[in-house]
Design an enzyme around this catalytic site. Structure first.
Site, PDB file in Angstrom:
ATOM      1  N   GLU A 245       0.884  -1.173   0.000  1.00  0.00           N
ATOM      2  CA  GLU A 245       0.000   0.000   0.000  1.00  0.00           C
ATOM      3  C   GLU A 245       0.913   1.212   0.000  1.00  0.00           C
ATOM      4  O   GLU A 245       1.641   1.436   0.961  1.00  0.00           O
ATOM      5  CB  GLU A 245      -0.876   0.007   1.266  1.00  0.00           C
ATOM      6  CG  GLU A 245      -1.764  -1.209   1.428  1.00  0.00           C
ATOM      7  CD  GLU A 245      -2.972  -1.172   0.507  1.00  0.00           C
ATOM      8  OE1 GLU A 245      -3.342  -0.086   0.029  1.00  0.00           O
ATOM      9  OE2 GLU A 245      -3.530  -2.255   0.252  1.00  0.00           O
ATOM     10  N   CYS A 282      -2.883   9.104   3.185  1.00  0.00           N
ATOM     11  CA  CYS A 282      -2.449   8.617   1.865  1.00  0.00           C
ATOM     12  C   CYS A 282      -3.467   9.016   0.802  1.00  0.00           C
ATOM     13  O   CYS A 282      -3.112   9.214  -0.354  1.00  0.00           O
ATOM     14  CB  CYS A 282      -2.239   7.116   1.894  1.00  0.00           C
ATOM     15  SG  CYS A 282      -3.640   6.236   2.553  1.00  0.00           S
TER      16      CYS A 282
HETATM   17  P1  NAD Z   1       8.153   5.202   4.541  1.00  0.00           P
HETATM   18  O1  NAD Z   1       8.131   4.464   3.263  1.00  0.00           O
HETATM   19  O2  NAD Z   1       9.284   6.132   4.805  1.00  0.00           O
HETATM   20  O3  NAD Z   1       8.148   4.178   5.784  1.00  0.00           O
HETATM   21  C1  NAD Z   1       7.137   3.228   5.946  1.00  0.00           C
HETATM   22  C2  NAD Z   1       7.654   2.094   6.813  1.00  0.00           C
HETATM   23  O4  NAD Z   1       8.678   1.415   6.104  1.00  0.00           O
HETATM   24  C3  NAD Z   1       8.277   2.541   8.129  1.00  0.00           C
HETATM   25  O5  NAD Z   1       7.946   1.610   9.133  1.00  0.00           O
HETATM   26  C4  NAD Z   1       9.775   2.500   7.826  1.00  0.00           C
HETATM   27  O6  NAD Z   1      10.577   2.302   8.974  1.00  0.00           O
HETATM   28  C5  NAD Z   1       9.842   1.301   6.925  1.00  0.00           C
HETATM   29  N1  NAD Z   1      11.025   1.273   6.034  1.00  0.00           N
HETATM   30  C6  NAD Z   1      11.853   2.276   5.677  1.00  0.00           C
HETATM   31  N2  NAD Z   1      12.803   1.818   4.823  1.00  0.00           N
HETATM   32  C7  NAD Z   1      12.562   0.487   4.651  1.00  0.00           C
HETATM   33  C8  NAD Z   1      13.172  -0.536   3.851  1.00  0.00           C
HETATM   34  N3  NAD Z   1      14.235  -0.296   3.084  1.00  0.00           N
HETATM   35  N4  NAD Z   1      12.627  -1.766   3.888  1.00  0.00           N
HETATM   36  C9  NAD Z   1      11.535  -2.044   4.648  1.00  0.00           C
HETATM   37  N5  NAD Z   1      10.915  -1.109   5.421  1.00  0.00           N
HETATM   38  C10 NAD Z   1      11.426   0.147   5.413  1.00  0.00           C
HETATM   39  O7  NAD Z   1       6.755   5.948   4.650  1.00  0.00           O
HETATM   40  P2  NAD Z   1       6.278   6.958   5.786  1.00  0.00           P
HETATM   41  O8  NAD Z   1       6.956   8.261   5.603  1.00  0.00           O
HETATM   42  O9  NAD Z   1       6.335   6.291   7.114  1.00  0.00           O
HETATM   43  O10 NAD Z   1       4.722   7.095   5.416  1.00  0.00           O
HETATM   44  C11 NAD Z   1       4.246   7.998   4.487  1.00  0.00           C
HETATM   45  C12 NAD Z   1       3.975   7.322   3.169  1.00  0.00           C
HETATM   46  O11 NAD Z   1       3.059   6.242   3.356  1.00  0.00           O
HETATM   47  C13 NAD Z   1       3.309   8.227   2.164  1.00  0.00           C
HETATM   48  O12 NAD Z   1       3.911   8.037   0.899  1.00  0.00           O
HETATM   49  C14 NAD Z   1       1.862   7.756   2.150  1.00  0.00           C
HETATM   50  O13 NAD Z   1       1.168   8.026   0.954  1.00  0.00           O
HETATM   51  C15 NAD Z   1       2.028   6.310   2.369  1.00  0.00           C
HETATM   52  N6  NAD Z   1       0.795   5.722   2.890  1.00  0.00           N
HETATM   53  C16 NAD Z   1       0.074   4.878   2.087  1.00  0.00           C
HETATM   54  C17 NAD Z   1      -1.126   4.341   2.545  1.00  0.00           C
HETATM   55  C18 NAD Z   1      -1.917   3.390   1.719  1.00  0.00           C
HETATM   56  O14 NAD Z   1      -2.778   2.696   2.277  1.00  0.00           O
HETATM   57  N7  NAD Z   1      -1.699   3.282   0.422  1.00  0.00           N
HETATM   58  C19 NAD Z   1      -1.580   4.673   3.816  1.00  0.00           C
HETATM   59  C20 NAD Z   1      -0.826   5.551   4.596  1.00  0.00           C
HETATM   60  C21 NAD Z   1       0.370   6.049   4.128  1.00  0.00           C
END
Ligand code: NAD
Length: 489
Positions: A245, A282
């Site tokens: 997602e 999101c």
């Molecule tokens: P992010 O991608 O920076 O981090 C998300 C998660 O992934 C965190 O727990 C982080 O620690 C982890 N992470 C970071 N690097 C990683 C790696 N290399 N491998 C595995 N995990 C890793 O996102 P964020 O800043 O926490 O959240 C915001 C983003 O999430 C926005 O782009 C938003 O649109 C998206 N989002 C999407 C939905 C949806 O349902 N589609 C819902 C909410 C947020």
């Protein structure tokens, strides 16, 4: 207020041995707690515990799992105020919104506790009359949940509730910005067999270790497109199941038939869809396309309503919009606003921290005349910013809505049935909301087209994301089949 900073591994609370995470309150900029990340040995122990718990949990009939899931929901409801305060402390969003989030999590558990009792597959027509054939849906095993900070509990339970209901066990990692509300859940899981749910903390490295871990059968991820692609690649390399997602840049369309009172209501709905959780949803509305004559009155109503919103302390009941989660997120959103203004856009309100000395605030911002190639109209902003664009026709609005790499959600306002049907058929997005922005439904799938995601959460689809289909073919006669060897006879 004391904070739970221990991890939950094999039913026990243990301090994380890995790198320390400092948790900031974005409204006060104070460090409120320090959480130790899971070391790699601790992650291994969490995965081992989930594997060990898997056999008992997977074989438990859904009717017996259901009261345990509803027990988690009850535990959440009892802790609503504590969890809401924790989320508001970590994210900076108004308490009302944080309280709502706890109830949405509990409702999601209630929903999956029941629908998982309805079926574990289906009976299919056999090939011959002497046969019986079924499809059996089985759990994957251990599910790794990687969660972002913007809805730390909801996006955890959208994974955990269906995954548990389907018979999987869990290793979950919240964002490094928001571990406190997740670690505070340890006691709500105490009714489950030890190791069924394990909670670890950590930043990207821990997330990557989950995605790469051979002991994790399925990874459910929510976060940015950039990180989601890395998780997808790590899972593909070891053929693990994966649900992604990811980000969005949702369009909000005002169809040409909308006027007068409906237009004023659409402007209020638009402001809520753009500024909820300081624009850090999101499915936040990040680009407004207004068809024809509605443009000027829509902009006027939108700006007037935006100016009436109360920005400030998220613990104050009168506050509509709190700070953004971090200086980094605020600076990223502000940079898009400033760059658009530099390229000729007009800023009608917002565009600054409102003169506050502390807190990562960005006042809700409305812009017009934004050049079509500005980042503000093309990249995810994830902040309280609404660029409004005049378009000549609904076809143009839909073409622009579909013109980006994203396809998470889309909103249209119209009273015209033909316009509504045109929007819902032609817009390429996982959710299309007509006249009611951002309303989720546990029974309806949630997820993205294109770069916004692969797979779905919620609904029957969200349960299937955590089940493997097994085809079982039974022949009741033991007989030689005419299509066997030898072919020459
Ligand atoms: P992010 O991608 O920076 O981090 C998300 C998660 O992934 C965190 O727990 C982080 O620690 C982890 N992470 C970071 N690097 C990683 C790696 N290399 N491998 C595995 N995990 C890793 O996102 P964020 O800043 O926490 O959240 C915001 C983003 O999430 C926005 O782009 C938003 O649109 C998206 N989002 C999407 C939905 C949806 O349902 N589609 C819902 C909410 C947020």
């Amino acid at each position: 207020m004391g904070y739970e900073t221990d991890l939950l591994i094999a039913g026990e609370r243990v301090a994380g041995d890995g790198a320390a995470l400092e948790i900031e309150n974005p409204a006060t900029e104070q460090i409120v707690a320090t959480v130790g990340s899971a070391s790699s040995a601790q992650l291994d122990r969490a995965v081992d515990a989930a594997r060990a718990a898997s056999k008992e949990w997977a074989s438990m009939p859904a009717v017996d799992r259901a009261p345990l899931l509803r027990g988690i929901a009850d535990g959440l409801r009892e802790k609503t105020e504590e969890l809401a305060i924790l989320m508001t402390t970590e994210i900076g969003r108004p308490l009302t919104e944080s309280r709502d989030e706890v109830e949405w999590c509990a409702a999601c558990l209630d929903y999956y506790a029941e629908i998982a009792r309805s079926e574990i597959g289906r009976v299919i027509p056999p090939i011959e009359s002497s046969q019986f054939a079924v499809v059996v849906k089985e759990p994957h095993g251990v599910v790794g949940c990687i969660v972002p900070w913007n809805y730390p509990l909801l996006l955890l339970f959208w994974k955990l509730a269906p995954a548990l209901a389907a018979g999987n066990t869990i290793v979950a990692k919240p964002s490094e910005l928001t571990p406190l509300s997740t670690l505070a859940l340890a006691d709500v899981f105490s009714g489950l067999p030890a190791g069924t749910v394990n909670l670890v903390a950590g930043a990207g490295e821990t997330g990557a270790a989950i995605a790469e871990h051979e002991g994790i059968d399925c990874v459910a991820f929510t976060g940015s497109v950039e990180t989601g692609k890395k998780v997808g690649i790590a899972c593909a390399a070891r053929n693990a199941r994966v649900n992604l997602e990811m980000g969005g840049k949702d369009p909000f369309i005002i169809c040409p038939d909308v006027a007068d009172e409906a237009l004023a209501i659409a402007a209020r709905g638009g402001a809520w869809a753009a500024f909820l959780n300081a624009g850090q949803v999101c499915t936040s509305s990040e680009r407004f396309y207004v068809v024809g004559d509605a443009y000027e009155p829509f902009v006027e109503a939108f700006v007037e309503h935006t100016k009436s919103l109360v920005v400030g302390d998220p613990t104050d009941p009168g506050t509509d919009i709190g700070p953004m989660v971090s200086a980094r997120q605020r600076d990223k959103a502000l940079a898009q606003v400033e760059s658009a203004v530099g390229a000729g856009a007009q800023l009608l309100t917002g565009g600054s921290d409102g003169g506050r000395e502390t807190g990562h605030f960005l006042e809700p911002s409305v812009l017009v005349d934004v050049p079509g190639d500005a980042d503000l109209l093309n990249l995810e902003t994830f902040g309280p910013v609404a660029p409004i664009v005049a378009v000549d026709s609904l076809d143009e609005a839909i073409e622009r809505a579909n013109g980006l790499e994203f396809g998470l959600g889309a909103i249209a306002y119209t009273r015209d049935l033909a316009n509504a049907i045109k929007c819902l058929k032609e817009i390429r997005a996982g959710s299309v909301w007509i006249n009611d922005p951002l309303t989720d439904n546990d029974a309806g799938p949630f997820g993205g087209f294109k770069n916004s995601g692969i797979g779905r959460e919620l609904g029957a689809e969200g349960l299937d994301a955590f089940r493997e289909a097994k085809h079982v073919h039974i022949e009741t006669e033991i007989e030689i089949k005419e299509w066997w060897y030898p072919y020459g006879e």
